[in-house]
Design a protein around this motif. Structure first.
Motif, short mmCIF file in Angstrom:
data_model
loop_
_atom_site.label_atom_id
_atom_site.label_comp_id
_atom_site.label_asym_id
_atom_site.label_seq_id
_atom_site.Cartn_x
_atom_site.Cartn_y
_atom_site.Cartn_z
N SER A 293 -27.37 -19.62 -32.39
CA SER A 293 -26.90 -18.76 -33.49
C SER A 293 -25.97 -19.52 -34.43
O SER A 293 -25.78 -19.11 -35.58
N ASN A 294 -25.37 -20.62 -33.97
CA ASN A 294 -24.58 -21.52 -34.83
C ASN A 294 -23.52 -20.77 -35.63
O ASN A 294 -23.43 -20.87 -36.85
N GLY A 295 -22.66 -20.02 -34.94
CA GLY A 295 -21.67 -19.19 -35.59
C GLY A 295 -20.65 -19.96 -36.40
O GLY A 295 -20.36 -21.13 -36.12
N GLY A 296 -20.10 -19.31 -37.42
CA GLY A 296 -19.04 -19.89 -38.22
C GLY A 296 -19.32 -19.81 -39.70
O GLY A 296 -20.28 -20.40 -40.18
N THR A 297 -18.49 -19.06 -40.42
CA THR A 297 -18.69 -18.93 -41.86
C THR A 297 -18.44 -20.24 -42.59
O THR A 297 -18.98 -20.46 -43.67
N GLN A 298 -17.62 -21.14 -42.03
CA GLN A 298 -17.26 -22.36 -42.74
C GLN A 298 -18.44 -23.28 -42.96
O GLN A 298 -18.46 -24.06 -43.91
N TRP A 299 -19.46 -23.18 -42.10
CA TRP A 299 -20.60 -24.09 -42.22
C TRP A 299 -21.54 -23.69 -43.35
O TRP A 299 -22.50 -24.40 -43.64
N LYS A 300 -21.21 -22.59 -44.03
CA LYS A 300 -21.97 -22.21 -45.23
C LYS A 300 -21.37 -22.84 -46.48
O LYS A 300 -21.90 -22.67 -47.57
N THR A 301 -20.25 -23.56 -46.33
CA THR A 301 -19.57 -24.17 -47.47
C THR A 301 -19.59 -25.69 -47.32
O THR A 301 -19.97 -26.22 -46.28
N SER A 302 -19.17 -26.39 -48.36
CA SER A 302 -19.11 -27.85 -48.31
C SER A 302 -17.68 -28.32 -48.54
O SER A 302 -17.43 -29.37 -49.12
N TYR A 304 -13.41 -27.97 -46.59
CA TYR A 304 -12.65 -27.55 -45.42
C TYR A 304 -12.16 -26.11 -45.55
O TYR A 304 -11.99 -25.60 -46.67
N ALA A 305 -11.91 -25.50 -44.40
CA ALA A 305 -11.29 -24.18 -44.40
C ALA A 305 -9.87 -24.27 -44.94
O ALA A 305 -9.11 -25.16 -44.55
N LEU A 306 -9.55 -23.38 -45.84
CA LEU A 306 -8.21 -23.30 -46.40
C LEU A 306 -7.52 -22.05 -45.86
O LEU A 306 -8.13 -21.21 -45.19
N ARG A 307 -6.25 -21.91 -46.19
CA ARG A 307 -5.49 -20.78 -45.66
C ARG A 307 -6.16 -19.46 -45.99
O ARG A 307 -6.22 -18.54 -45.16
N GLU A 308 -6.70 -19.35 -47.22
CA GLU A 308 -7.32 -18.07 -47.61
C GLU A 308 -8.56 -17.75 -46.78
O GLU A 308 -8.89 -16.58 -46.58
N ASP A 309 -9.23 -18.77 -46.25
CA ASP A 309 -10.38 -18.51 -45.39
C ASP A 309 -9.93 -17.86 -44.09
O ASP A 309 -10.57 -16.92 -43.60
N PHE A 310 -8.85 -18.36 -43.53
CA PHE A 310 -8.33 -17.78 -42.30
C PHE A 310 -7.75 -16.39 -42.55
O PHE A 310 -7.87 -15.49 -41.72
N GLU A 311 -7.11 -16.22 -43.71
CA GLU A 311 -6.57 -14.92 -44.05
C GLU A 311 -7.69 -13.89 -44.18
O GLU A 311 -7.58 -12.75 -43.70
N ALA A 312 -8.78 -14.28 -44.83
CA ALA A 312 -9.91 -13.35 -44.99
C ALA A 312 -10.51 -13.01 -43.64
O ALA A 312 -10.87 -11.86 -43.37
N ALA A 313 -10.62 -14.01 -42.77
CA ALA A 313 -11.18 -13.76 -41.44
C ALA A 313 -10.27 -12.85 -40.62
O ALA A 313 -10.73 -11.97 -39.91
N ARG A 314 -8.96 -13.07 -40.76
CA ARG A 314 -8.01 -12.22 -40.04
C ARG A 314 -8.14 -10.78 -40.51
O ARG A 314 -8.14 -9.84 -39.71
N SER A 315 -8.23 -10.59 -41.82
CA SER A 315 -8.36 -9.25 -42.37
C SER A 315 -9.63 -8.58 -41.87
O SER A 315 -9.62 -7.41 -41.49
N THR A 330 -14.40 -16.94 -36.15
CA THR A 330 -15.14 -16.47 -37.31
C THR A 330 -15.33 -17.60 -38.32
O THR A 330 -16.42 -17.77 -38.87
N VAL A 331 -14.29 -18.39 -38.54
CA VAL A 331 -14.34 -19.43 -39.57
C VAL A 331 -15.17 -20.63 -39.11
O VAL A 331 -16.10 -21.05 -39.79
N TYR A 332 -14.84 -21.19 -37.96
CA TYR A 332 -15.56 -22.36 -37.47
C TYR A 332 -16.59 -22.00 -36.40
O TYR A 332 -17.33 -22.87 -35.95
N GLY A 333 -16.61 -20.76 -35.99
CA GLY A 333 -17.65 -20.30 -35.09
C GLY A 333 -17.25 -20.38 -33.63
O GLY A 333 -16.49 -21.26 -33.23
N PRO A 334 -17.77 -19.47 -32.80
CA PRO A 334 -17.60 -19.63 -31.35
C PRO A 334 -18.31 -20.92 -30.95
O PRO A 334 -19.51 -21.08 -31.17
N GLN A 335 -17.56 -21.86 -30.40
CA GLN A 335 -18.12 -23.19 -30.16
C GLN A 335 -19.30 -23.17 -29.19
O GLN A 335 -20.19 -24.02 -29.26
#
Length: 370
Positions: A293-302, A304-315, A330-335
Motif C-alpha cells: 500500500s506504500n503509505g505516506g502523503t509525502q511520497w506524492k511530493t518532490s 521534504y515534509a515541512l512543519r505545515e505538512d505535519f500540522e495538516a496531518a495532526r489536524s 500519515t506524512v511518511y507512511g506506516p513503515q
C-alpha cells in the motif's frame, strides 16, 4: 520465572509473480503485522537458511526467526518491546536491536541477550555497525538534544556527537570505519563525521525542494548512492564529492550489492515493483510486484515534509500532540506498508514486506545472481 519463547509451525506458501514469473515465498501469514529488517540491513543469516523479522504477534514488537524456505517460526526476544525496525545482523550472527534508549544484542541460537549501552532519557533510532562488527552507532534524541551515539560493540568508548537537527540513518563507511555518514532532517541531508566526533561536514548542500533521501554506501566501493525523489538515482564520489546520475527512475528504498555493481530498489508513485539497476548502464530488471500500500502523503511530493505538512496531518488525525510528535505515519507512511527490500548474503534472494493481504507480511523473491 522468565516467559518461554513461543514457536509456531511453518506459515510458508509460494506463488509465481504475475508480472515476471519469479518464485515468491510468503513466510508469515498471521493476523499481526510482520516485516523484515530495515532496508539498510540484511534479514537472512549467513547460510541463507533462516531470516529474522519483527512481528507484533505476541502483542508487542519482538524479533522472530523463520527457517527458509519452510520451517518453524521461533520467537527470539522476550520482554519490553523493541524498536520494530532496529534489528541488524552482526557478522557474529548475533542481532543488534534497540529498546528505548538502550542498545542490545541477542544470540538467535541460545536466546541470550545482553545490554551493550544505555543512554538515560534518550530514544534511539535503528543501529548500524562497522564492517568488522567492532563498532556501532545509533541516532539519538533526548529532549531538545539530538545527534549520533557511537562506540564499541563491547560497550566501551561510547560518545555523543551532538547535531543541530534530527539525525536519521547513521552508517559506517565500509572501508574507513572511523567515518560515519548520516542524514540531517530537513535539508541539507548528507553529512559525515568521525566516530569520535571530529571532522563534521556537509557532503552536499541543497534545499528542501530537492528531496534527497535513502542515501547509503554503494557496496564496498566507498562511494555513496542516493535517491532524488522521485526523479533519479545518483552516485557521489566519497573523495571528490562529484555527483553522477545512474538512472532517471523513481527508485525509492535502495540497497546496493556488495560489489557496488547493482542497486536493488522498490518503487512508488507509481509502484511498478522491485527492480535491480545496473550501476554502469542504468538498465533495470523488474524482479516482482510488491503490491504494497506504500503509505505516506509525502511520497506524492518532490520536497521534504515541512512543519505545515505535519500540522495538516495532526489536524486530520485530530490528535493533541506537538507537530514533531504527531502523524508521522500519515506524512511518511506506516513503515511496515513499504517493501524495504534487502539482499540475502549470497544475493540470490530478496526479502521484502507487503501488506497485499491487508496485513503486512514477510516475503522472499528468488532472483538468481544480480
Amino acid at each position: 520465572m522468565s516467559p518461554t519463547p513461543a514457536v509456531w509451525p511453518s506459515e510458508h506458501s509460494s506463488f509465481l509473480d504475475p508480472a515476471t514469473g519469479a518464485r515468491v515465498h510468503q513466510i508469515t501469514a498471521g493476523d499481526a503485522i510482520s516485516h523484515p529488517t530495515y532496508f539498510l540491513q540484511r534479514a537472512f543469516t549467513s547460510d541463507n537458511r533462516a531470516l529474522i523479522f519483527t512481528s507484533f504477534r505476541t502483542g508487542s514488537a519482538q524479533i522472530f526467526a523463520a527457517e527458509f524456505p519452510e520451517g518453524p517460526i521461533r520467537q527470539i526476544t522476550i520482554g519490553a518491546a523493541i524498536h520494530p525496525f532496529s534489528p541488524a545482523m552482526l557478522p557474529s550472527g548475533r542481532v543488534l536491536f534497540v529498546r528505548g534508549g538502550s542498545l542490545w544484542w541477542v544470540d538467535p541460537a541460545t536466546l541470550a541477550e545482553q545490554q551493550i549501552v544505555t543512554f538515560d532519557g534518550a530514544q534511539f533510532g535503528e543501529p548500524s555497525f562497522s564492517t568488522d562488527g567492532e563498532w556501532a552507532c545509533v541516532a539519538y534524541k533526548r529532549g531538545s538534544e539530538q545527534g549520533v551515539f557511537a562506540g564499541r560493540i563491547d560497550g566501551t568508548r561510547w560518545t555523543t556527537i551532538p547535531f543541530e537537527r534530527t539525525v536519521i540513518h547513521p552508517q559506517f563507511h565500509p572501508l574507513e570505519p572511523e567515518w560515519i555518514e548520516f542524514a540531517g532532517d530537513p535539508a541539507p541531508r548528507m553529512f559525515r563525521v568521525r566516530r569520535e566526533g571530529t571532522g563534521l561536514e556537509c557532503l552536499y548542500h541543497h534545499g528542501n525542494d530537492e528531496f534527497v533521501v535513502h542515501e547509503t554506501f554503494l557496496g564496498m566501493t566507498g562511494d555513496l548512492v542516493f535517491t532524488v525523489w522521485p526523479f533519479a538515482l545518483r552516485r557521489m564520489d566519497w573523495t571528490t564529492r562529484n555527483i553522477t546520475e545512474i538512472a532517471a527512475f523513481n527508485t525509492w528504498h535502495i540497497t546496493p550489492n556488495r560489489a557496488g555493481t547493482a542497486v536493488l530498489c522498490d518503487t512508488n508513485h507509481p509502484d511498478e515493483g522491485l527492480f535491480l539497476i545496473d550501476v554502469a548502464t542504468g538498465a533495470r530488471r523488474r524482479l516482482c510486484l510488491s503490491q504494497s500500500s506504500n503509505g505516506g502523503t509525502q511520497w506524492k511530493t518532490s520536497r521534504y515534509a515541512l512543519r505545515e505538512d505535519f500540522e495538516a496531518a495532526r489536524s486530520a488525525a485530530q490528535k493533541n500532540l506537538s507537530w514533531m510528535e504527531t502523524a508521522t505515519d500519515t506524512v511518511y507512511g506506516p513503515q511496515w506498508s513499504h517493501p524495504h527490500p534487502s539482499f540475502s548474503p549470497d544475493e540470490t534472494l530478496v526479502a521484502f514486506a507487503s501488506d497485499r493481504t491487508g496485513v503486512a507480511q514477510v516475503y522472499v523473491v528468488e532472483i538468481g545472481c544480480p
